[in-house]
Design an enzyme around this catalytic site. Structure first.
Site, PDB file in Angstrom:
ATOM      1  N   ASN A 230     -70.413 -87.414  -5.846  1.00 33.12           N
ATOM      2  CA  ASN A 230     -71.443 -86.772  -6.663  1.00 33.12           C
ATOM      3  C   ASN A 230     -72.422 -87.814  -7.179  1.00 33.12           C
ATOM      4  OD1 ASN A 230     -69.210 -87.592  -8.280  1.00 33.12           O
ATOM      5  ND2 ASN A 230     -69.870 -86.307  -9.979  1.00 33.12           N
TER       6      ASN A 230
ATOM      7  N   GLU B   6     -75.424 -88.078  -9.911  1.00 28.26           N
ATOM      8  CA  GLU B   6     -76.068 -87.396 -11.042  1.00 28.26           C
ATOM      9  C   GLU B   6     -77.446 -87.986 -11.334  1.00 28.26           C
ATOM     10  OE1 GLU B   6     -73.128 -87.290 -14.200  1.00 28.26           O
ATOM     11  OE2 GLU B   6     -71.914 -85.850 -13.044  1.00 28.26           O
TER      12      GLU B   6
ATOM     13  N   CYS C 266     -73.534 -82.438  -5.945  1.00 28.14           N
ATOM     14  CA  CYS C 266     -72.077 -82.542  -5.843  1.00 28.14           C
ATOM     15  C   CYS C 266     -71.672 -83.388  -4.635  1.00 28.14           C
ATOM     16  CB  CYS C 266     -71.459 -81.157  -5.670  1.00 28.14           C
ATOM     17  SG  CYS C 266     -71.605 -80.084  -7.095  1.00 28.14           S
TER      18      CYS C 266
ATOM     19  N   GLU D 222     -69.418 -82.684  -2.373  1.00 29.72           N
ATOM     20  CA  GLU D 222     -69.239 -81.901  -1.147  1.00 29.72           C
ATOM     21  C   GLU D 222     -70.547 -81.738  -0.392  1.00 29.72           C
ATOM     22  OE1 GLU D 222     -68.223 -81.288  -4.188  1.00 29.72           O
ATOM     23  OE2 GLU D 222     -66.601 -79.835  -4.279  1.00 29.72           O
TER      24      GLU D 222
ATOM     25  N   CYS E  71     -67.627 -75.952  -6.607  1.00 32.67           N
ATOM     26  CA  CYS E  71     -68.537 -75.023  -7.291  1.00 32.67           C
ATOM     27  C   CYS E  71     -69.075 -73.983  -6.301  1.00 32.67           C
ATOM     28  CB  CYS E  71     -69.676 -75.786  -7.960  1.00 32.67           C
ATOM     29  SG  CYS E  71     -71.010 -76.256  -6.850  1.00 32.67           S
TER      30      CYS E  71
ATOM     31  N   CYS F  94     -71.549 -75.247  -3.545  1.00 35.11           N
ATOM     32  CA  CYS F  94     -70.895 -75.978  -2.443  1.00 35.11           C
ATOM     33  C   CYS F  94     -70.150 -75.014  -1.523  1.00 35.11           C
ATOM     34  CB  CYS F  94     -69.956 -77.046  -3.001  1.00 35.11           C
ATOM     35  SG  CYS F  94     -70.849 -78.427  -3.755  1.00 35.11           S
TER      36      CYS F  94
HETATM   37  N1  THU Z   1     -68.917 -81.826  -9.023  1.00 38.43           N
HETATM   38  C1  THU Z   1     -68.735 -82.123  -7.711  1.00 38.43           C
HETATM   39  O1  THU Z   1     -69.256 -83.117  -7.205  1.00 38.43           O
HETATM   40  N2  THU Z   1     -67.954 -81.289  -6.986  1.00 38.43           N
HETATM   41  C2  THU Z   1     -67.263 -80.245  -7.482  1.00 38.43           C
HETATM   42  O2  THU Z   1     -66.555 -79.583  -6.736  1.00 38.43           O
HETATM   43  C3  THU Z   1     -67.345 -79.924  -8.908  1.00 38.43           C
HETATM   44  C4  THU Z   1     -68.369 -80.658  -9.669  1.00 38.43           C
HETATM   45  C5  THU Z   1     -69.702 -82.763  -9.836  1.00 38.43           C
HETATM   46  C6  THU Z   1     -71.041 -82.256 -10.261  1.00 38.43           C
HETATM   47  C7  THU Z   1     -71.277 -83.132 -11.488  1.00 38.43           C
HETATM   48  O3  THU Z   1     -71.797 -84.380 -11.078  1.00 38.43           O
HETATM   49  C8  THU Z   1     -69.894 -83.351 -12.052  1.00 38.43           C
HETATM   50  O4  THU Z   1     -68.995 -83.073 -11.001  1.00 38.43           O
HETATM   51  C9  THU Z   1     -69.563 -82.490 -13.243  1.00 38.43           C
HETATM   52  O5  THU Z   1     -69.818 -81.154 -12.993  1.00 38.43           O
END
Ligand code: THU
Length: 160
Positions: A61, A63, A72, A74, A111, A114
């Site tokens: 991920n 940000e 994310c 994925e 999520c 994804c």
């Molecule tokens: N996140 C992911 O990368 N994958 C997931 O399956 C759930 C959430 C990340 C998004 C964000 O950067 C952090 O986790 C918190 O939500």
């Protein structure tokens, strides 16, 4: 009135029970968490996809101060895989997360966005995508992205 119940099939394993190839993909996803940029949530997620040609591609991920601009793990991995090999199916996807200095006990649940992207790739390639959700206490195995989006909106939905 008629009630419609939809069922999702999840197989729960201990890591040691999984075949070596699945363990290797999970291990790759676990390594990816350390490349994550999660300065806001501090929730580090790693993903690894295996393509039909055997190649493994990782993602994490990423940000951003403008929160919705982040992505994310994925989708980072899946989009890179598709950008590199637009015509090769994704056969497996493993996901792991790191929080408070350790891998999460419970399997990380992808999520909705994804899941939707997994589904589109699965439909487009006409190949089921096995999904491994890693946790230190259990690894959930889902044999198709469709299982994660049971009542789904897909390409064909646009033409009915
Ligand atoms: N996140 C992911 O990368 N994958 C997931 O399956 C759930 C959430 C990340 C998004 C964000 O950067 C952090 O986790 C918190 O939500």
């Amino acid at each position: 009135m008629k009630q419609i119940d939809l069922t999702t099939h999840i197989e729960a394993f201990q890591y040691d029970e999984l075949p070596a190839e699945a363990q290797a993909l999970i291990d790759f996803a676990k390594q990816q968490v350390h490349n994550s940029y999660a300065d806001y949530s501090h929730f580090h997620v790693g993903a690894a996809v295996r393509l039909a040609n055997g190649e493994i591609i990782g993602g994490s991920n990423q940000e951003n101060a403008a929160y919705p601009s982040g992505l994310c793990a994925e989708r980072t991995a899946l989009f890179y895989a598709q950008a590199k090999h637009p015509d090769i199916a994704v056969t497996e996807l493993a996901i792991a997360a790191w929080s408070n200095g350790e891998y999460t006990e419970q399997p990380v649940s992808p999520c909705g966005s994804c899941r939707q992207v997994m589904l589109e790739i699965e439909h487009r390639m006409k190949t089921p995508m096995t999904v491994y959700l890693y946790g230190t206490k259990a690894v959930y195995v889902i044999r198709s992205a469709q299982e994660l989006v049971p009542f789904s909106f897909v390409k064909e939905s646009l033409f009915v």
